[in-house]
Design an enzyme around this catalytic site. Structure first.
Site, short mmCIF file in Angstrom:
data_model
loop_
_atom_site.label_atom_id
_atom_site.label_comp_id
_atom_site.label_asym_id
_atom_site.label_seq_id
_atom_site.Cartn_x
_atom_site.Cartn_y
_atom_site.Cartn_z
N GLU A 118 1.16 -1.45 0.04
CA GLU A 118 -0.11 -0.05 -0.39
C GLU A 118 1.40 1.64 0.55
OE1 GLU A 118 -2.93 -0.71 3.12
OE2 GLU A 118 -2.96 1.78 3.06
N ASP A 169 0.68 5.75 0.34
CA ASP A 169 -0.69 5.98 0.89
C ASP A 169 -0.35 7.57 0.92
OD1 ASP A 169 -2.79 3.94 2.41
OD2 ASP A 169 -1.42 3.98 3.71
N GLU A 226 -2.34 10.65 3.06
CA GLU A 226 -3.71 10.60 4.02
C GLU A 226 -3.93 12.48 4.91
OE1 GLU A 226 -4.80 6.09 6.03
OE2 GLU A 226 -2.91 7.70 6.84
N THR A 267 1.92 10.41 5.14
CA THR A 267 1.58 9.35 3.58
C THR A 267 2.53 8.27 4.80
OG1 THR A 267 4.91 10.01 3.48
CG2 THR A 267 2.70 11.74 2.33
N ASN A 268 2.36 6.80 3.85
CA ASN A 268 3.12 5.80 4.46
C ASN A 268 3.22 5.00 3.21
OD1 ASN A 268 3.86 3.53 6.84
ND2 ASN A 268 1.93 3.55 7.29
N ARG A 297 5.53 3.33 8.26
CA ARG A 297 7.07 3.83 7.29
C ARG A 297 6.00 5.86 7.36
NH1 ARG A 297 9.72 1.19 2.92
NH2 ARG A 297 9.03 -1.49 3.39
N GLU A 298 5.16 5.84 8.42
CA GLU A 298 5.05 7.43 8.60
C GLU A 298 5.65 8.16 7.94
OE1 GLU A 298 4.62 5.45 10.90
OE2 GLU A 298 2.68 4.67 10.79
N TRP A 320 -7.57 9.59 15.99
CA TRP A 320 -6.83 9.57 16.12
C TRP A 320 -5.82 10.72 14.94
CZ3 TRP A 320 -3.36 9.36 11.14
CH2 TRP A 320 -4.16 8.09 10.49
N GLY A 365 -4.04 13.98 17.79
CA GLY A 365 -3.71 12.55 17.97
C GLY A 365 -5.35 12.01 18.78
N ARG A 415 10.20 6.01 19.96
CA ARG A 415 9.90 4.69 19.11
C ARG A 415 10.54 4.22 18.86
NH1 ARG A 415 5.86 4.96 13.50
NH2 ARG A 415 6.42 2.70 12.85
#
Ligand SMILES: *[C@@H]1O[C@H](CO)[C@@H](O)[C@H](O)[C@H]1NC(C)=O
Length: 233
Positions: free
Chosen positions: A53, A55, A57, A71-72, A81-82, A147, A151, A220
């Site tokens: 995919e 993306d 968004e 984007t991902n 992988r945002e 989200w 957030g 993260r």
């Protein structure tokens, strides 16, 4: 074409064709005024398990506050992988062109023909990349208020429904994947490498407009970044 969301349902459309590599452009005018909690998307996706995919968004916001373009990439079912951006214009005022340029070597995401993100194929160091599964093109509009905006702090104000996003001039310069065709040689007629102009534009965008980059998320990835984030790769 317009997508609308009135009650809690969403809406969307998909291309009839499946594509393996190509350049996909669409012009979109996003939900105006209070769009907090809404997510409007333009993406490519394969079907089935271990899906691929690519993306885009658009995360809505309260009136006068900026949208985020998130984007991902998923490859072989693995995402995360945002990279997120503010836009340098108000995307609700007029149509702007959003593009995905995908070939076996790299994916470029563009806004008004300006590259904002390049994802190189790093299968050579074990990072999966979409090269095998045909994908359809989708645009959707849905409720992401758990989200999407600050957030999840700003919820959808349903009294402002219906929320409407408009699209036009979809174009695919792409290899249509049928069981009979092979898209192996398809490169969209473009250069494989990134020229100086593209690199310069990318650098400028990255200096000014990035909100989030997973490759810089030290919390993260406190225990180590994914291999594609490490510079020497
Ligand atoms: C919404 O606006 C707030 C305040 O300006 C900002 O912090 C946030 O990044 C904006 N976008 C989203 C999608 O939350």
């Amino acid at each position: 074409m317009s997508l609308a969301m009135d009650q809690h349902s969403g809406s969307g459309m998909a291309s009839k064709s499946y594509y393996l590599f190509g350049r996909f452009d669409i012009q979109a005018k996003l939900i105006s005024e209070n769009s907090a909690g809404t997510v409007t998307t333009f993406y490519l996706s394969s079907i089935g398990t271990h899906h691929d995919e690519i993306d885009l968004e658009f995360l809505g916001n309260l009136s006068g506050n900026p949208y985020i373009l998130s984007t991902n990439l998923y490859a072989n079912g693995i995402g995360g992988r945002e990279m997120q951006f503010y836009l340098w214009f108000d995307p609700t005022e007029d149509f702007h062109t959003y593009s995905i340029d995908w070939n076996p070597q790299r994916i470029i995401i563009l806004v008004d023909n300006i590259p904002i993100r390049v994802i190189h194929n790093k299968e050579n160091i074990g990072v999966s990349f979409p090269t095998r599964q045909p994908m359809r093109v989708y645009t959707t509009l849905w409720d992401g208020d758990f989200w999407a905006t600050r957030g999840g702090k700003d919820k959808i104000d349903w009294s402002k429904a219906p929320f409407v996003a408009s699209f036009r001039n979809f174009n695919a310069n792409a290899c249509i994947a049928t069981p009979e065709t092979s898209c192996k040689g398809f490169n969209g007629g473009r250069n494989k490498g990134l020229n100086f102009q593209i690199r310069k534009q990318l650098k400028e965008i990255h200096l000014k407009w990035v909100v989030y980059d997973y490759c810089r998320d030290f919390i993260r990835f406190a225990h180590g970044f994914p291999p594609e984030c490490i510079k020497k790769n």
